[in-house]
Scaffold this motif. Structure first.
Motif, PDB file in Angstrom:
ATOM      1  N   ILE A   3       0.848  -1.191   0.000  1.00 29.13           N
ATOM      2  CA  ILE A   3       0.000   0.000   0.000  1.00 29.13           C
ATOM      3  C   ILE A   3       0.881   1.237   0.000  1.00 29.13           C
ATOM      4  O   ILE A   3       1.831   1.342   0.782  1.00 29.13           O
ATOM      5  CB  ILE A   3      -0.913   0.033   1.244  1.00 29.13           C
ATOM      6  N   LEU A   4       0.544   2.184  -0.853  1.00 27.28           N
ATOM      7  CA  LEU A   4       1.179   3.501  -0.856  1.00 27.28           C
ATOM      8  C   LEU A   4       0.150   4.502  -0.352  1.00 27.28           C
ATOM      9  O   LEU A   4      -0.967   4.565  -0.865  1.00 27.28           O
ATOM     10  CB  LEU A   4       1.630   3.874  -2.267  1.00 27.28           C
ATOM     11  N   PHE A   5       0.518   5.273   0.670  1.00 28.86           N
ATOM     12  CA  PHE A   5      -0.393   6.264   1.246  1.00 28.86           C
ATOM     13  C   PHE A   5       0.285   7.623   1.227  1.00 28.86           C
ATOM     14  O   PHE A   5       1.417   7.771   1.687  1.00 28.86           O
ATOM     15  CB  PHE A   5      -0.760   5.881   2.676  1.00 28.86           C
ATOM     16  N   VAL A   6      -0.418   8.630   0.685  1.00 29.42           N
ATOM     17  CA  VAL A   6       0.106   9.994   0.599  1.00 29.42           C
ATOM     18  C   VAL A   6      -0.740  10.899   1.483  1.00 29.42           C
ATOM     19  O   VAL A   6      -1.971  10.905   1.404  1.00 29.42           O
ATOM     20  CB  VAL A   6       0.097  10.495  -0.863  1.00 29.42           C
ATOM     21  N   GLY A   7      -0.051  11.691   2.325  1.00 27.12           N
ATOM     22  CA  GLY A   7      -0.725  12.515   3.316  1.00 27.12           C
ATOM     23  C   GLY A   7      -1.327  13.789   2.769  1.00 27.12           C
ATOM     24  O   GLY A   7      -1.086  14.171   1.614  1.00 27.12           O
ATOM     25  N   ASP A   8      -2.089  14.476   3.605  1.00 21.80           N
ATOM     26  CA  ASP A   8      -2.946  15.625   3.297  1.00 21.80           C
ATOM     27  C   ASP A   8      -2.416  16.502   2.164  1.00 21.80           C
ATOM     28  O   ASP A   8      -1.411  17.203   2.316  1.00 21.80           O
ATOM     29  CB  ASP A   8      -3.104  16.521   4.524  1.00 21.80           C
ATOM     30  N   VAL A   9      -3.109  16.480   1.036  1.00 21.34           N
ATOM     31  CA  VAL A   9      -2.771  17.331  -0.099  1.00 21.34           C
ATOM     32  C   VAL A   9      -3.306  18.729   0.183  1.00 21.34           C
ATOM     33  O   VAL A   9      -4.508  18.913   0.394  1.00 21.34           O
ATOM     34  CB  VAL A   9      -3.368  16.773  -1.400  1.00 21.34           C
ATOM     35  N   VAL A  10      -2.413  19.732   0.191  1.00 24.58           N
ATOM     36  CA  VAL A  10      -2.781  21.098   0.550  1.00 24.58           C
ATOM     37  C   VAL A  10      -2.605  22.027  -0.649  1.00 24.58           C
ATOM     38  O   VAL A  10      -1.488  22.226  -1.139  1.00 24.58           O
ATOM     39  CB  VAL A  10      -1.943  21.625   1.731  1.00 24.58           C
ATOM     40  N   ILE A  35      -3.555   5.201  -1.827  1.00 25.55           N
ATOM     41  CA  ILE A  35      -4.548   5.995  -1.100  1.00 25.55           C
ATOM     42  C   ILE A  35      -3.975   7.386  -0.875  1.00 25.55           C
ATOM     43  O   ILE A  35      -2.812   7.529  -0.509  1.00 25.55           O
ATOM     44  CB  ILE A  35      -4.887   5.335   0.257  1.00 25.55           C
ATOM     45  N   VAL A  36      -4.795   8.408  -1.094  1.00 28.01           N
ATOM     46  CA  VAL A  36      -4.361   9.797  -0.925  1.00 28.01           C
ATOM     47  C   VAL A  36      -5.389  10.533  -0.078  1.00 28.01           C
ATOM     48  O   VAL A  36      -6.595  10.444  -0.349  1.00 28.01           O
ATOM     49  CB  VAL A  36      -4.210  10.507  -2.293  1.00 28.01           C
ATOM     50  N   ASN A  37      -4.926  11.267   0.949  1.00 26.97           N
ATOM     51  CA  ASN A  37      -5.829  12.128   1.704  1.00 26.97           C
ATOM     52  C   ASN A  37      -5.922  13.472   0.988  1.00 26.97           C
ATOM     53  O   ASN A  37      -4.919  14.161   0.809  1.00 26.97           O
ATOM     54  CB  ASN A  37      -5.346  12.325   3.140  1.00 26.97           C
ATOM     55  N   GLY A  38      -7.141  13.874   0.582  1.00 33.88           N
ATOM     56  CA  GLY A  38      -7.324  15.089  -0.204  1.00 33.88           C
ATOM     57  C   GLY A  38      -8.179  16.148   0.442  1.00 33.88           C
ATOM     58  O   GLY A  38      -8.745  17.000  -0.249  1.00 33.88           O
ATOM     59  N   GLU A  39      -8.258  16.157   1.772  1.00 38.17           N
ATOM     60  CA  GLU A  39      -9.243  17.035   2.416  1.00 38.17           C
ATOM     61  C   GLU A  39      -8.870  18.512   2.392  1.00 38.17           C
ATOM     62  O   GLU A  39      -9.727  19.350   2.643  1.00 38.17           O
ATOM     63  CB  GLU A  39      -9.476  16.583   3.867  1.00 38.17           C
ATOM     64  N   VAL A  44      -7.904  27.071  -1.687  1.00 35.26           N
ATOM     65  CA  VAL A  44      -7.982  27.754  -0.394  1.00 35.26           C
ATOM     66  C   VAL A  44      -7.616  26.831   0.762  1.00 35.26           C
ATOM     67  O   VAL A  44      -7.651  27.231   1.923  1.00 35.26           O
ATOM     68  CB  VAL A  44      -9.383  28.367  -0.162  1.00 35.26           C
ATOM     69  N   GLY A  45      -7.284  25.577   0.467  1.00 37.80           N
ATOM     70  CA  GLY A  45      -6.807  24.663   1.496  1.00 37.80           C
ATOM     71  C   GLY A  45      -7.873  24.041   2.357  1.00 37.80           C
ATOM     72  O   GLY A  45      -7.570  23.482   3.413  1.00 37.80           O
ATOM     73  N   ARG A  46      -9.119  24.064   1.898  1.00 33.46           N
ATOM     74  CA  ARG A  46     -10.201  23.468   2.672  1.00 33.46           C
ATOM     75  C   ARG A  46     -11.129  22.712   1.734  1.00 33.46           C
ATOM     76  O   ARG A  46     -11.674  23.284   0.796  1.00 33.46           O
ATOM     77  CB  ARG A  46     -11.009  24.535   3.425  1.00 33.46           C
TER      78      ARG A  46
END
Length: 267
Positions: A3-10, A35-39, A44-46
């Motif tokens: 598994i490849l996981f990438v943290g919060d994309v800002v 898996i990528v966290n895109g929140e 505007v970063g949100r």
């Protein structure tokens, strides 16, 4: 299973780093699931938009997770119910929450369940993530060989507590939200991979992705101000790669990934 996981994309810089490096990481690491966290991925970063969500998938993500900013871009209500590849924290309260908090990826003859949960310490009070994890795991463990949890939480203690509570029952628990990668990647006693915080993917010369001036002004004056995403300067990509045992579903190894000016990607 890898598994490849990438943290919060800002912001825009985070999107740029994903577009540049995710295909290279997939080529070199050959993960079976990405898996990528895109929140925080909008300009505007949100929140996240449908266009950005599609770009992250096109770059190579199989699943995109969210967090406490899941609903900040209201466009999400228009498309979250129509996709199985975008999930929000499963423990938002209420009976009719848009979208879902868990999905499964089929990989050859195996299946990976991806669960998104949000912590409650120093954050909005959602339903109990421990109890919600119990409910979801009891539903998915018979149909899925592997279970990965993105735990979007503020405190190191809550992240560690959930991982320890679920040790041996899930493949991995990796923390997101606080944007600074920790150095404690490990396999817990009963075989669950754990990393307190995977870190962010975005502007390196910033304070957690935001322009430094407004953040420093808040600390100096204790008065509210408008935070803006930093678009200039170099970027950073934070993530981890996890190897799982195909027979047990538990972890064999976990290794952090950090790409930045100080840590150039060598392939």
């Amino acid at each position: 299973m890898r598994i490849l996981f990438v943290g919060d994309v800002v912001g825009n810089k985070g999107q740029e780093m994903v577009q540049t490096y995710l295909p290279q990481l997939k080529r070199d690491l050959k993960p079976q699931a990405t898996i990528v966290n895109g929140e925080n991925s909008t300009a505007v970063g949100r929140g996240i938009s449908q266009a950005i969500y599609k770009k992250i998938l096109q770059a190579g993500a199989d699943v995109v997770t969210l967090g406490n900013h899941a609903w900040d871009n209201r466009e999400i209500y228009d498309f979250i119910n129509s996709t199985d590849k975008l999930i929000r924290p499963a423990n938002f309260p209420g009976d009719h929450v848009p979208g879902k908090g868990v999905t499964s990826i089929r990989i050859n003859s195996a299946s990976l369940a991806v669960i998104n949960l949000q912590g409650r310490v120093f954050m909005n009070t959602l339903d109990d993530p421990f109890q919600k994890a119990e409910e979801i795991i009891s539903e998915v463990e018979k149909q899925n060989n592997f279970i990965f949890i993105d735990f979007h939480a503020e405190t190191t203690s809550e992240k560690r507590a959930l991982a320890t509570y679920l040790d041996g029952r899930v493949s991995a628990v990796v923390g997101t939200h606080t944007h600074v990668q920790t150095s404690d990647a490990q396999i817990l006693n009963d075989g669950t991979a754990f990393l307190t915080e995977v870190g962010m993917t975005g502007p390196a010369n910033s304070i957690l992705g935001m322009k430094s001036g407004a953040v420093i002004e808040r600390f100096l004056t204790q008065r509210p101000g408008r935070f803006e995403v930093e678009d200039n300067g170099p970027g950073i990509l934070s993530g981890c790669v996890i190897d799982l045992d195909d027979n047990t579903g538990l972890a064999k190894a976990i290794k952090p990934i950090l790409i930045s000016k100080e840590h150039p990607y060598m392939g």
